[in-house]
Design an enzyme around this catalytic site. Sequence first.
Site: not given
Lengths: 302, 302
Positions: A73, A75, A145, A235
């Site tokens: 999910r 951002d 990622y 992040r």
Amino acid sequence: MTPLPALAWPTLGYRGLVHSGPTVRVRLDLAYDGTQFSGWAPQPGLRTVAGVLCEALATVLRTDLVRVVVAGRTDAGVHARGQVAHLDVPAPVLDALVARDDGAVGPAVLVRKLARLLPDDVVVHDAQVAPPGFDARFSPVSRRYAYRVCDTRRDPLTRAFVLHHRGLLDVDAMAEATGPLLGLHDFAAYAKPRPEATTIRTLLRFDWHRPDAGPDAGLVVADVEADAFCHCMVRSLVGACLSVGESRRDPTWPAQVLASGQRTCTVAPAHGLTLEHVTYPPDADLAARATQARARRDVPSD
Amino acid sequence: MTPLPALAWPTLGYRGLVHSGPTVRVRLDLAYDGTQFSGWAPQPGLRTVAGVLCEALATVLRTDLVRVVVAGRTDAGVHARGQVAHLDVPAPVLDALVARDDGAVGPAVLVRKLARLLPDDVVVHDAQVAPPGFDARFSPVSRRYAYRVCDTRRDPLTRAFVLHHRGLLDVDAMAEATGPLLGLHDFAAYAKPRPEATTIRTLLRFDWHRPDAGPDAGLVVADVEADAFCHCMVRSLVGACLSVGESRRDPTWPAQVLASGQRTCTVAPAHGLTLEHVTYPPDADLAARATQARARRDVPSD
């Protein structure tokens, strides 16, 4: 959010049609440019990937009963090249769709039909019947990622998915910092808190490098892979490493933050982050993996 | 458009200042995402690269007397990674700019100052005093463009500068088609007509390939280089080759079009095209090259 209940048929759907009977679980592989989206999850009044996708699916399937479950999910502003989702389509709905399309083979017809409806920042690459036990959200063994940074000449053509950083980064120091973060840890220091969500995760890979070939040549890139990620975890990890790369912090600092359990890092901007790949186990292990992941994450936050 | 006249000083400029004296020719190296621009050349009421750049320069230099001369006047939607321009700055204006900035070394200060003013789709990478005889427009020995096509999985992250093509292209046939186009020809069939503009050009390179490594891995890419290009020449050549790649035309067809002198090809969409590099001769040959190019192109259209 609780796991999806089995859809109860018959139910009143799109255009007042009544569906009943079994459902077919369809796996979607998709990609999107997150720039113009307020993230994945539907939010009233906001443009989200799930919102746009569900609207297109409702038109194609002629039912608005379909809910989409996603692997990662993302951002607001985060991109995806290898996102995976599933939806449970009532078998008669899928049959009717295939019947309306000469030569269509199962749910693959969705790819072509969605392409006509979706805006150009979302692409569904593949749609196929999911193997038994498949759950886009709970079956993955890992998500990978990439975070991309340009610390040299800024290229305006890639600015949507590459963070520009003023000043050269010390990539060796950043790479050194990641070692102690690997493995099973409580990543509370690197997670935006969510009530009842576990922050215990297994970080499988966290490589900072400066590729001299390939699509990311010349950039500074982090490849980050874990069984699942907490909210804003990638992040936050990237933010900590950027402090190291700027020589504002020692390479041992990110591990100290992890051990402290206290959130102290800056969250790196969303636009440098792209979900690249979701790995699922062999088909025979899909159901077991989903059961295991559900049990571990009462309120999952991948 | 005639060559720029020598700037006549004193002239009334920005904020009523009067400049006089010699000028310094400054070379700018810049890049831009052409998506939101109506091309390079200033046009009333439209957002153009030159318009945006001149506005920023007027603020930084505190004079609106400066005109920017460019190597490749890109059309609406065309991008540039290796664009080159020059401007003639009154020496006192440049001196004043340097004086206002501690530690600035010559016009390099422009890079930092422009970065604060320019929108994020334009980047000035370098600003330096041009060598004697340098003319951004007339001194180049060649311009090189790349045209990028994706004929497989569409990547929404690169959609601003890669053309998506439905169906696999026959790259071998496209590569075969380009051979007879190389060299000195009248490219009238591949140029949008401009009164009095010559269409005789030397095509130095026209390679279609499918890189399996590097930043364009997986794409179909044309590298196109010529001494200069006519209006819409690259996109017309690309359009002809796409017909070949789609097997709608024989590989000999683009050469037949060239020989016919008649415009029959589709112009490929602008967004796949990027000006990658402008090559200048050794400094000693700059002035001679500019004189030669000016003589050859009464109404130049590069």
